[in-house]
Design an enzyme around this catalytic site. Sequence first.
Site, PDB file in Angstrom:
ATOM      1  N   CYS A 108      34.972  35.820  43.455  1.00 50.12           N
ATOM      2  CA  CYS A 108      35.377  34.603  42.755  1.00 50.12           C
ATOM      3  C   CYS A 108      36.361  33.791  43.592  1.00 50.12           C
ATOM      4  O   CYS A 108      35.985  33.201  44.594  1.00 50.12           O
ATOM      5  CB  CYS A 108      35.942  34.978  41.371  1.00 50.12           C
ATOM      6  SG  CYS A 108      36.073  33.575  40.259  1.00 50.12           S
ATOM      7  N   HIS A 122      32.075  38.796  38.880  1.00 50.79           N
ATOM      8  CA  HIS A 122      33.132  39.809  39.000  1.00 50.79           C
ATOM      9  C   HIS A 122      32.586  41.213  38.811  1.00 50.79           C
ATOM     10  O   HIS A 122      32.605  41.721  37.682  1.00 50.79           O
ATOM     11  CB  HIS A 122      34.191  39.568  37.921  1.00 50.79           C
ATOM     12  CG  HIS A 122      35.097  38.418  38.196  1.00 50.79           C
ATOM     13  ND1 HIS A 122      36.240  38.534  38.952  1.00 50.79           N
ATOM     14  CD2 HIS A 122      35.031  37.123  37.816  1.00 50.79           C
ATOM     15  CE1 HIS A 122      36.852  37.360  39.021  1.00 50.79           C
ATOM     16  NE2 HIS A 122      36.138  36.477  38.343  1.00 50.79           N
ATOM     17  N   GLU A 176      34.002  43.960  39.591  1.00 51.00           N
ATOM     18  CA  GLU A 176      35.098  44.878  39.213  1.00 51.00           C
ATOM     19  C   GLU A 176      35.391  44.819  37.715  1.00 51.00           C
ATOM     20  O   GLU A 176      35.969  45.744  37.157  1.00 51.00           O
ATOM     21  CB  GLU A 176      36.346  44.567  40.046  1.00 51.00           C
ATOM     22  CG  GLU A 176      37.208  43.414  39.567  1.00 51.00           C
ATOM     23  CD  GLU A 176      36.590  42.037  39.764  1.00 51.00           C
ATOM     24  OE1 GLU A 176      35.413  41.928  40.160  1.00 51.00           O
ATOM     25  OE2 GLU A 176      37.286  41.039  39.490  1.00 51.00           O
TER      26      GLU A 176
END
Lengths: 236, 91
Positions: free
Chosen positions: A86, A203, A205
């Site tokens: 990002c 994302h 994660e």
Amino acid sequence: MKFSVVVFPGSNSDYDAFYAASRVVGEDAALVWHKDTDLQGADVVILPGGFAHGDYLRTGAIARFSPIMGAVKAFADRGGPVLGICNGFQVLLEAGLLPGAMVRNDRVKFVSQLVPVRVEQTDTPFTAACASKQVLRLPIAHGEGNYYAPPEVLAEIEARRQVVFRYSSPSGEVSDAYNPNGSLNSIAGICNRERNVVGLMPHPERASEAQLGSADGRLVLASAVKWAAEGMLRHA
Amino acid sequence: MRARVYVTLKPSVFDPQGRVVADALVTLGYGDVKDVRQGKFFEVELDGADPATANLSAEAQRAKAETRVTEMADKLLANPVIESYRVEVLE
């Protein structure tokens, strides 16, 4: 192996990345302050999501002057795997480590949703554990994720297979209907020519465990572990 | 010495914010608005006492300022991948 996560003032996914690397994938991880110049023995570097330096001027524009970026660039030049997530992707673009630029989402809205993302290339350190054309469910959360590159640059990155992720339908169909931000060619992530530097707007994660709505993102960091296990790390 | 830098998205790059502003103007009754391009404006103040330029003529100082501010625009104020810029040097 060791994941080093860079912390810029305004990063907000740094601990998520640290958690995913250390607790979910189970590897060593460190948080590295942007004013440091040492990556603490990183095998993999992550530039996390957030709003580094408040996104002043342009997203990622000021972060490229952070002292740590010299070390990140040197690490990337040696072939070390670097993942920009990002805002981290935006930093890599502004730093010239990846081609192109980000502009405001075509519908001018901040988009926050779980979207299907198709893996286009599996010969990068962050997709090695994925199947070709595998569709991952990953969250996006950005206002400037509309990927742009001049026509000649776009043609070149397509020809060199540098588009690593594309927004798609749940079954992997790529079309404007499934493009959440207006990115050219539905691009969600790309790599450099050498394929060791990868940036993506979604994302992984934040989608690394089932209770977060999707565990698909785990594959992105697990890919780096597989890459290393297969002896593909070349930066040492 | 002061300089002004105007930064706008290149014509080939879609400007979603400008489009929204144009639509808002039309809604306000300005039906003749065809398009709006939104940009950024910088005022850069330069130190006139710089010993490197103190001995130069006014014209040469101005030219030097223009070169330097153009360089600044290219390196930082604008992202040349998506933006173009115009530099104006004032007295």
